[in-house]
Design an enzyme around this catalytic site. Sequence first.
Site, PDB file in Angstrom:
ATOM      1  CG  ASP A  49      -0.361  -0.050   2.521  1.00  0.00           C
ATOM      2  OD1 ASP A  49       0.885  -0.196   2.602  1.00  0.00           O
ATOM      3  OD2 ASP A  49      -1.093   0.061   3.517  1.00  0.00           O
ATOM      4  CB  SER A  50       4.578   1.706  -0.131  1.00  0.00           C
ATOM      5  OG  SER A  50       4.778   0.606  -1.003  1.00  0.00           O
ATOM      6  CG  ASP A  88       0.545  -3.963   2.209  1.00  0.00           C
ATOM      7  OD1 ASP A  88       0.666  -4.762   3.158  1.00  0.00           O
ATOM      8  OD2 ASP A  88       1.390  -3.093   1.922  1.00  0.00           O
ATOM      9  CE  LYS A 118       3.345  -5.826   3.824  1.00  0.00           C
ATOM     10  NZ  LYS A 118       2.928  -4.630   4.583  1.00  0.00           N
ATOM     11  CD  GLU A 120       0.917  -1.451   7.841  1.00  0.00           C
ATOM     12  OE1 GLU A 120       0.649  -0.585   8.701  1.00  0.00           O
ATOM     13  OE2 GLU A 120       1.302  -1.182   6.695  1.00  0.00           O
ATOM     14  CD  GLU A 187       8.084  -0.396   7.183  1.00  0.00           C
ATOM     15  OE1 GLU A 187       7.096  -1.054   6.790  1.00  0.00           O
ATOM     16  OE2 GLU A 187       8.371   0.731   6.745  1.00  0.00           O
TER      17      GLU A 187
HETATM   18  O1  KIV Z   1       3.652  -1.096   1.573  1.00  0.00           O
HETATM   19  C1  KIV Z   1       4.797  -1.553   1.453  1.00  0.00           C
HETATM   20  O2  KIV Z   1       5.466  -1.321   0.441  1.00  0.00           O
HETATM   21  C2  KIV Z   1       5.306  -2.376   2.548  1.00  0.00           C
HETATM   22  C3  KIV Z   1       6.711  -2.801   2.639  1.00  0.00           C
HETATM   23  C4  KIV Z   1       7.022  -3.806   3.621  1.00  0.00           C
HETATM   24  C5  KIV Z   1       7.733  -2.507   1.704  1.00  0.00           C
HETATM   25  O3  KIV Z   1       4.560  -2.717   3.398  1.00  0.00           O
END
Ligand code: KIV
Length: 278
Positions: A49-50, A88, A118, A120, A187
């Site tokens: 999500d970056s 993400d 993924k 968080e 991270e």
């Molecule tokens: O959103 C992202 O790019 C990430 C990383 C771990 C690079 O979560």
Amino acid sequence: MSIHTEVKRISVPQLMAYKGEQKIASLTAYSAPFARLLDEHLDMILIGDSTAMVGYDMPSTLAITLEQMAAHAAAVVRSTRRACIIVDMPFGSYQESPSQAFQSAARMLALSGVAGVKMEGGAALAPTTEFLVERGIPVLAHVGLMPQYVNSMGGFKAQGMTDESAERIYNDALAHEKAGAFGLVLEGVAEGLARRITEDVSIPTIGIGASPDCDGQILVTEDILGLTGGRIPKFARQFADVGALISQAVGQYAEEVRSGTFPALENCFGVKKQAGQG
Ligand code: KIV
């Protein structure tokens, strides 16, 4: 007779089996051209999500939607054949309850074809990890510096620098391992803490600003290619200056358009060849 060589995608169980055997090399990709170039070199590609910040110039990752992430993820899946593709889950699509997370993740898988998601979150999110894993959705848990928590963390700050915070992150990691996560992204955590977690868990750890001793590494592709306007984060390394190449090529194109040397007749349709031309 045609020779058909089938390239098999790296699966989530294969990634897990890399622990202690070989390092996991991973980067982010958000689009087909990048994913196509990355695929043959990497074990895992993350649609991070970056992309909210890197691709959309948003101030944080918070505003990207599930539909936007799914569209990027589908492009990456379509244009790759080898790497394991993980996406993400965007902010707000999974934090409310395990069942909200399952609905969102199932929709994400259906729309994009990725192998897993993924999320968080600390130990409080472990029941959600367990809920998804029990229902067939592989989960990569992301602990330490969690960009979706930027408002509660008061910025993008390295984590685990005090004994108390290191203990909390250690317990977060163990909680997700117990819940069935297939891996852990660590991270922006203190190096010794990342090393300790890597030694103590049975699943692969993938570091970003963590430790060389993690089982794998991940970075944002634009950071290693010089595509972030000259700003290279401390935890990254620039492996090429693709930004400078693009700028040079685009400058030359603009100059040739203005001087009339591009397009040439060979770039046009319906142009009759003159006698003597090949
Ligand atoms: O959103 C992202 O790019 C990430 C990383 C771990 C690079 O979560």
